[in-house]
Enzyme design. Structure first.
Site, mmCIF file in Angstrom:
data_model
loop_
_atom_site.group_PDB
_atom_site.id
_atom_site.type_symbol
_atom_site.label_atom_id
_atom_site.label_comp_id
_atom_site.label_asym_id
_atom_site.label_seq_id
_atom_site.Cartn_x
_atom_site.Cartn_y
_atom_site.Cartn_z
ATOM 1 N N TYR A 33 0.817 -1.198 0.000
ATOM 2 C CA TYR A 33 0.000 0.000 0.000
ATOM 3 C C TYR A 33 0.860 1.262 0.000
ATOM 4 O O TYR A 33 2.072 1.194 0.215
ATOM 5 C CB TYR A 33 -0.966 -0.007 1.195
ATOM 6 C CG TYR A 33 -0.338 0.319 2.540
ATOM 7 C CD1 TYR A 33 0.473 -0.610 3.189
ATOM 8 C CD2 TYR A 33 -0.557 1.544 3.157
ATOM 9 C CE1 TYR A 33 1.044 -0.310 4.419
ATOM 10 C CE2 TYR A 33 0.006 1.850 4.400
ATOM 11 C CZ TYR A 33 0.806 0.918 5.015
ATOM 12 O OH TYR A 33 1.374 1.215 6.232
ATOM 13 N N ARG A 52 8.118 4.092 -4.721
ATOM 14 C CA ARG A 52 8.204 3.076 -3.675
ATOM 15 C C ARG A 52 7.191 1.960 -3.918
ATOM 16 O O ARG A 52 7.472 0.787 -3.651
ATOM 17 C CB ARG A 52 7.994 3.695 -2.284
ATOM 18 C CG ARG A 52 8.216 2.656 -1.181
ATOM 19 C CD ARG A 52 8.170 3.253 0.203
ATOM 20 N NE ARG A 52 6.889 3.889 0.467
ATOM 21 C CZ ARG A 52 6.668 4.715 1.486
ATOM 22 N NH1 ARG A 52 7.643 4.996 2.333
ATOM 23 N NH2 ARG A 52 5.476 5.243 1.661
ATOM 24 N N ARG A 101 -8.300 -20.599 -1.382
ATOM 25 C CA ARG A 101 -7.157 -20.300 -0.504
ATOM 26 C C ARG A 101 -6.025 -21.266 -0.812
ATOM 27 O O ARG A 101 -6.237 -22.477 -0.832
ATOM 28 C CB ARG A 101 -7.571 -20.424 0.968
ATOM 29 C CG ARG A 101 -6.456 -20.114 1.956
ATOM 30 C CD ARG A 101 -6.988 -20.130 3.390
ATOM 31 N NE ARG A 101 -5.930 -19.804 4.339
ATOM 32 C CZ ARG A 101 -5.142 -20.704 4.924
ATOM 33 N NH1 ARG A 101 -5.296 -22.000 4.666
ATOM 34 N NH2 ARG A 101 -4.203 -20.331 5.774
ATOM 35 N N LYS A 151 6.404 -2.081 1.844
ATOM 36 C CA LYS A 151 5.238 -1.498 2.533
ATOM 37 C C LYS A 151 4.034 -2.433 2.400
ATOM 38 O O LYS A 151 3.122 -2.185 1.611
ATOM 39 C CB LYS A 151 4.953 -0.102 1.964
ATOM 40 C CG LYS A 151 4.104 0.760 2.898
ATOM 41 C CD LYS A 151 4.201 2.213 2.514
ATOM 42 C CE LYS A 151 3.217 3.089 3.265
ATOM 43 N NZ LYS A 151 3.339 3.080 4.705
ATOM 44 N N GLU A 183 11.921 2.117 14.256
ATOM 45 C CA GLU A 183 11.067 3.213 13.780
ATOM 46 C C GLU A 183 9.792 3.252 14.623
ATOM 47 O O GLU A 183 9.599 2.424 15.502
ATOM 48 C CB GLU A 183 10.742 3.040 12.295
ATOM 49 C CG GLU A 183 10.061 1.718 11.971
ATOM 50 C CD GLU A 183 9.924 1.441 10.476
ATOM 51 O OE1 GLU A 183 9.860 2.384 9.671
ATOM 52 O OE2 GLU A 183 9.862 0.253 10.115
HETATM 53 N N1 PDD Z 1 2.931 4.950 7.344
HETATM 54 N N2 PDD Z 1 7.609 3.637 8.889
HETATM 55 C C1 PDD Z 1 6.466 2.933 8.896
HETATM 56 C C2 PDD Z 1 6.432 1.643 9.602
HETATM 57 C C3 PDD Z 1 5.319 3.445 8.257
HETATM 58 O O1 PDD Z 1 4.170 2.744 8.260
HETATM 59 C C4 PDD Z 1 5.380 4.714 7.617
HETATM 60 C C5 PDD Z 1 4.202 5.310 6.894
HETATM 61 C C6 PDD Z 1 6.603 5.422 7.643
HETATM 62 C C7 PDD Z 1 6.774 6.753 6.974
HETATM 63 O O2 PDD Z 1 6.782 6.653 5.576
HETATM 64 P P1 PDD Z 1 6.279 7.846 4.648
HETATM 65 O O3 PDD Z 1 7.064 9.043 5.049
HETATM 66 O O4 PDD Z 1 6.600 7.399 3.281
HETATM 67 O O5 PDD Z 1 4.809 8.023 4.904
HETATM 68 C C8 PDD Z 1 7.695 4.841 8.270
HETATM 69 C C9 PDD Z 1 1.764 5.412 6.647
HETATM 70 C C10 PDD Z 1 1.587 6.889 6.691
HETATM 71 C C11 PDD Z 1 0.542 4.642 7.138
HETATM 72 O O6 PDD Z 1 0.702 3.441 7.332
HETATM 73 O O7 PDD Z 1 -0.533 5.214 7.290
#
Ligand code: PDD
Length: 287
Positions: A33, A52, A101, A151, A183
């Protein structure tokens, strides 16, 4: 009010939007996503999010959705149809539905990816109270899988982390592995000591934040010192200030970690300045 959402080529009222119960994102978290913010009806860092997304798909050997080259137009149309002044656009691609599945990936010539997008309206997104007051975080163990650079929609643990923070009267959690902060649950984490910005270097251990890339670029352009290296949770608690970055928060100051105040417990000057620069510069290049 019902939103208009996008599902596999169609713009539909949200209550009419449907995907299969066999969709692999539902059964296997086999999906990726992106979240792109909208300010003043314009998309922030769109190219970075698209790049990304392409990388996430490649890393998982997942096909690009047919509409990949139309994604900018789809984002813009959703902003228009839903009258989004400020907010976010959520995009998800899954490996699709093979109608049953099975752990084995379906044949990508037969089963096409599922593409879903929807908007979230957040009037005044750039002026949230948390940006002014700062946020409080707790620390939790990082027990996620080893490819956090992709992601994926496997967000159960980050969601549990956010709930643990809420239960502790805080706003978010920083995840810690072998003593070092990886993070935040949905953002990248930073500390500031003697004016120097310290944040973990890119690897498979963290998401390569699009906001992170921009903020570090702006920081260096403004002659601020940046060091990309791991820092411990103890070092963080002794820092002058802290902050997080993400597409939905931009830059939020962190004022407390595990009950320990950073500096005087109010948002620090570096975080405030970076937030200003980020908003100013990314609005200029918004599309
Ligand atoms: N989350 N680290 C993690 C684990 C994240 O889920 C996100 C973003 C970031 C920051 O990435 P970016 O600057 O590209 O948004 C770092 C999004 C906003 C979410 O899951 O809603």
């Amino acid at each position: 009010m019902s939103r208009t959402v996008y599902v596999n080529g169609e713009y539909l009222p949200e209550e009419d939007a449907k995907i299969s119960i066999f969709d692999r994102s539902f059964l296997m978290a086999d999906g990726v996503y992106e979240v792109t913010s909208v300010l003043g009806r314009k998309l922030i860092d769109f190219d970075g999010h698209l790049a990304r997304l392409e990388r996430s798909l490649t890393e998982l050997d997942m096909q690009k959705p047919e509409a990949f080259d139309d994604l900018l137009a789809i984002h813009r149309k959703l902003v228009e149809l839903n009258d989004i002044e400020d907010g976010m656009i959520y995009l998800q691609v899954s490996r699709g539905s093979a109608g049953d599945r099975d752990f084995v990936f379906p044949d990508s010539d037969v089963v096409k990816p599922t593409l879903v997008l929807f908007t979230q309206s957040k009037p005044g997104l750039a002026d949230s109270p948390a940006a002014r007051a700062g946020i409080k975080v707790i620390s939790i163990d990082d027990i996620r899988w080893g490819r956090r650079d992709i992601k994926t929609v496997q967000l159960l643990y980050p969601s549990m982390g956010k709930m643990a923070a809420k239960k502790a009267g805080c706003d978010d959690a920083w995840m810690v592995e072998d003593g070092f902060v990886t993070e935040g649950t949905s953002n990248n984490a930073y500390i500031v000591k003697n004016g120097k910005i310290i944040t973990r270097q890119l690897s498979n251990d963290i998401l390569h934040g699009i906001t992170r890339a921009a903020v570090l670029r702006f920081a260096r352009e403004a002659q601020m010192e940046v060091e990309e290296r791991p820092f411990t949770i103890e070092e963080a608690k002794a820092a002058d200030e802290g902050f997080v970055t993400s597409a939905s928060t931009f830059v939020f100051p962190v004022v407390e970690i595990d009950g320990v105040k950073l500096g005087d417990g109010t948002p620090g000057p570096v975080a405030k300045r970076l937030r200003e620069i980020y908003l100013e510069e990314s609005l200029k290049s918004a599309i």
